[in-house]
Design a protein around this motif. Structure first.
Motif, PDB file in Angstrom:
ATOM      1  N   GLU A   1       0.831  -1.205   0.000  1.00 33.52           N
ATOM      2  CA  GLU A   1       0.000   0.000   0.000  1.00 33.52           C
ATOM      3  C   GLU A   1       0.868   1.259   0.000  1.00 33.52           C
ATOM      4  N   VAL A   2       1.930   1.258   0.782  1.00 31.14           N
ATOM      5  CA  VAL A   2       2.835   2.414   0.814  1.00 31.14           C
ATOM      6  C   VAL A   2       3.545   2.551  -0.532  1.00 31.14           C
ATOM      7  N   LEU A   3       4.004   1.444  -1.106  1.00 24.78           N
ATOM      8  CA  LEU A   3       4.677   1.499  -2.396  1.00 24.78           C
ATOM      9  C   LEU A   3       3.721   1.951  -3.502  1.00 24.78           C
ATOM     10  N   ASP A   4       2.443   1.604  -3.408  1.00 21.44           N
ATOM     11  CA  ASP A   4       1.449   2.072  -4.378  1.00 21.44           C
ATOM     12  C   ASP A   4       1.307   3.592  -4.321  1.00 21.44           C
ATOM     13  N   ILE A   5       1.304   4.147  -3.113  1.00 16.84           N
ATOM     14  CA  ILE A   5       1.212   5.608  -2.960  1.00 16.84           C
ATOM     15  C   ILE A   5       2.437   6.273  -3.587  1.00 16.84           C
ATOM     16  N   VAL A   6       3.598   5.732  -3.327  1.00 18.79           N
ATOM     17  CA  VAL A   6       4.830   6.297  -3.880  1.00 18.79           C
ATOM     18  C   VAL A   6       4.807   6.224  -5.402  1.00 18.79           C
ATOM     19  N   THR A   7       4.304   5.125  -5.947  1.00 15.95           N
ATOM     20  CA  THR A   7       4.203   4.965  -7.403  1.00 15.95           C
ATOM     21  C   THR A   7       3.191   5.942  -7.991  1.00 15.95           C
ATOM     22  N   ARG A   8       2.030   6.109  -7.350  1.00 11.26           N
ATOM     23  CA  ARG A   8       1.006   7.055  -7.830  1.00 11.26           C
ATOM     24  C   ARG A   8       1.530   8.480  -7.866  1.00 11.26           C
ATOM     25  N   LEU A   9       2.355   8.827  -6.905  1.00 14.86           N
ATOM     26  CA  LEU A   9       2.913  10.180  -6.842  1.00 14.86           C
ATOM     27  C   LEU A   9       4.126  10.355  -7.758  1.00 14.86           C
ATOM     28  N   GLU A  10       4.498   9.291  -8.454  1.00 12.26           N
ATOM     29  CA  GLU A  10       5.625   9.290  -9.392  1.00 12.26           C
ATOM     30  C   GLU A  10       6.933   9.726  -8.724  1.00 12.26           C
ATOM     31  N   ILE A  11       7.154   9.195  -7.542  1.00 14.02           N
ATOM     32  CA  ILE A  11       8.416   9.431  -6.831  1.00 14.02           C
ATOM     33  C   ILE A  11       9.403   8.384  -7.335  1.00 14.02           C
ATOM     34  N   SER A  12      10.442   8.874  -8.014  1.00 15.10           N
ATOM     35  CA  SER A  12      11.376   7.943  -8.648  1.00 15.10           C
ATOM     36  C   SER A  12      12.561   7.580  -7.760  1.00 15.10           C
ATOM     37  N   GLN A  13      12.874   8.420  -6.794  1.00 14.49           N
ATOM     38  CA  GLN A  13      14.003   8.125  -5.901  1.00 14.49           C
ATOM     39  C   GLN A  13      13.474   7.422  -4.651  1.00 14.49           C
ATOM     40  N   LEU A  14      13.424   6.104  -4.712  1.00 11.84           N
ATOM     41  CA  LEU A  14      12.869   5.288  -3.640  1.00 11.84           C
ATOM     42  C   LEU A  14      13.926   4.316  -3.152  1.00 11.84           C
ATOM     43  N   GLY A  15      14.029   4.194  -1.840  1.00  7.08           N
ATOM     44  CA  GLY A  15      14.949   3.235  -1.253  1.00  7.08           C
ATOM     45  C   GLY A  15      14.223   2.367  -0.250  1.00  7.08           C
ATOM     46  N   LEU A  16      14.569   1.090  -0.227  1.00  2.50           N
ATOM     47  CA  LEU A  16      14.029   0.155   0.750  1.00  2.50           C
ATOM     48  C   LEU A  16      15.161  -0.209   1.706  1.00  2.50           C
ATOM     49  N   VAL A  17      14.956   0.042   2.983  1.00  2.00           N
ATOM     50  CA  VAL A  17      16.004  -0.167   3.975  1.00  2.00           C
ATOM     51  C   VAL A  17      15.959  -1.618   4.441  1.00  2.00           C
ATOM     52  N   THR A  18      17.142  -2.253   4.431  1.00  2.57           N
ATOM     53  CA  THR A  18      17.275  -3.610   4.965  1.00  2.57           C
ATOM     54  C   THR A  18      18.455  -3.632   5.918  1.00  2.57           C
ATOM     55  N   GLN A  19      18.557  -4.701   6.648  1.00  2.00           N
ATOM     56  CA  GLN A  19      19.663  -4.854   7.589  1.00  2.00           C
ATOM     57  C   GLN A  19      20.724  -5.725   6.926  1.00  2.00           C
ATOM     58  N   LYS A  20      21.968  -5.360   7.128  1.00  2.00           N
ATOM     59  CA  LYS A  20      23.075  -6.112   6.547  1.00  2.00           C
ATOM     60  C   LYS A  20      23.126  -7.511   7.160  1.00  2.00           C
ATOM     61  N   LEU A  21      23.242  -8.505   6.321  1.00  2.00           N
ATOM     62  CA  LEU A  21      23.326  -9.887   6.764  1.00  2.00           C
ATOM     63  C   LEU A  21      24.717 -10.167   7.316  1.00  2.00           C
TER      64      LEU A  21
END
Length: 134
Positions: free
Chosen positions: A112-132
């Protein structure tokens, strides 16, 4: 315990060689820990010395395990998130957004959050993960 060598009796142990080994190991440890900087060496470009006046601030969208959505540090609903991100996007067209979701959160909330970001055409998107860690 006494050891007789060359007609002399030695009652103590000479610790000097043991200390020498300890010092060498300490030096090797110090050198190895400072020399293990990981990465690839690259020739970085030089920036101008004038400060940037319109430096966009990254907006962080966080999703907690209970499904609460935060924009930076403020709790928001999905509608509020879309409205506020649209306002920020209008002010800064290349708005960077980072999404941080807890590992146990429902996948639907992230979508749902990614859909909002896509609808707003935000191209600079990062997904935070933890280093393994291995």
């Amino acid at each position: 315990m006494s050891i007789e060598i060359d007609d002399k009796i030695y009652d103590d142990i000479n610790v000097t060689p043991m200390l020498d080994v300890a010092y060498v190991l300490l030096i090797v440890f110090i050198i190895m820990t400072t020399a293990t900087v990981q990465g690839i060496t690259v020739n970085l470009p030089k920036a101008s010395s004038t400060p940037s006046l319109s430096k966009p601030k990254t907006k962080a969208v966080s999703i907690t395990p209970d499904g609460t959505i935060y924009l930076d540090t403020y709790p928001v609903s999905l509608q509020e998130l879309e409205t506020r991100l649209a306002q920020f996007k209008a002010a800064v067209p290349d708005l960077p957004v980072v999404v941080k979701a807890d590992a146990s959160v429902q996948y639907q909330k992230v979508i749902e959050v990614l859909d909002i970001v896509t609808r707003l055409e935000i191209s600079q998107l990062g997904l935070v993960t933890q280093k393994l860690v291995k």
